[in-house]
Write a protein that holds these residues in place. Sequence first.
Motif, short mmCIF file in Angstrom:
data_model
loop_
_atom_site.label_atom_id
_atom_site.label_comp_id
_atom_site.label_asym_id
_atom_site.label_seq_id
_atom_site.Cartn_x
_atom_site.Cartn_y
_atom_site.Cartn_z
N LYS A 98 29.72 36.06 48.45
CA LYS A 98 29.27 37.42 48.17
C LYS A 98 30.36 38.32 47.59
O LYS A 98 30.09 39.11 46.69
CB LYS A 98 28.62 38.07 49.39
N THR A 99 31.58 38.19 48.04
CA THR A 99 32.68 39.00 47.51
C THR A 99 32.95 38.65 46.05
O THR A 99 33.12 39.53 45.20
CB THR A 99 33.95 38.80 48.35
N GLN A 100 32.98 37.36 45.75
CA GLN A 100 33.27 36.91 44.39
C GLN A 100 32.12 37.23 43.44
O GLN A 100 32.34 37.67 42.31
CB GLN A 100 33.57 35.40 44.38
N ILE A 101 30.88 37.01 43.89
CA ILE A 101 29.72 37.26 43.04
C ILE A 101 29.64 38.74 42.66
O ILE A 101 29.25 39.08 41.55
CB ILE A 101 28.42 36.78 43.73
N ALA A 102 30.05 39.62 43.55
CA ALA A 102 30.04 41.05 43.27
C ALA A 102 31.00 41.43 42.15
O ALA A 102 30.85 42.48 41.52
CB ALA A 102 30.38 41.84 44.53
N GLN A 103 31.96 40.55 41.86
CA GLN A 103 32.97 40.85 40.85
C GLN A 103 32.69 40.22 39.49
O GLN A 103 33.44 40.45 38.53
CB GLN A 103 34.34 40.34 41.33
N ILE A 104 31.63 39.41 39.39
CA ILE A 104 31.35 38.74 38.12
C ILE A 104 30.01 39.19 37.57
O ILE A 104 29.19 39.77 38.26
CB ILE A 104 31.42 37.20 38.27
N HIS A 105 29.80 38.90 36.30
CA HIS A 105 28.59 39.35 35.61
C HIS A 105 27.41 38.40 35.82
O HIS A 105 26.28 38.84 36.03
CB HIS A 105 28.89 39.49 34.11
N ALA A 106 27.66 37.10 35.76
CA ALA A 106 26.57 36.13 35.85
C ALA A 106 27.01 34.93 36.68
O ALA A 106 28.13 34.45 36.56
CB ALA A 106 26.14 35.67 34.47
N PHE A 107 26.08 34.45 37.52
CA PHE A 107 26.37 33.32 38.40
C PHE A 107 25.12 32.47 38.53
O PHE A 107 24.06 32.97 38.89
CB PHE A 107 26.79 33.84 39.79
N THR A 108 25.25 31.18 38.21
CA THR A 108 24.14 30.26 38.40
C THR A 108 24.62 29.11 39.29
O THR A 108 25.81 28.78 39.29
CB THR A 108 23.60 29.68 37.07
#
Length: 90
Positions: free
Chosen positions: A60-70
């Motif tokens: 959750k911390t990392q995903i909040a910092q990036i634009h797109a995640f699959t």
Amino acid sequence: MPVTQEELEAVIRAAIQVTYVNVEDNSGGCGEKYAVLIVSKDFEGKTTLARHRMVNEVLKTQIAQIHAFTQKTLTPQQWEDSQKASNATS
């Protein structure tokens, strides 16, 4: 500071018992778009949605910092079956 492939992999490995993990930076190196493939016994008996929620919570911390995640989440048996199918069509 952008999220790195190494950071994502380390966080995944620390939280999930993985058989195989592959993290791809699809953003051209800027750390804004990632695709991950995770193979784990921890996914057995869980729906795809439950697996994705598990990974999303871990990252959750990392995903909040990036634009797109699959993500693609497989059990070891599903991974083995997909490898056999891939080899059969090659």
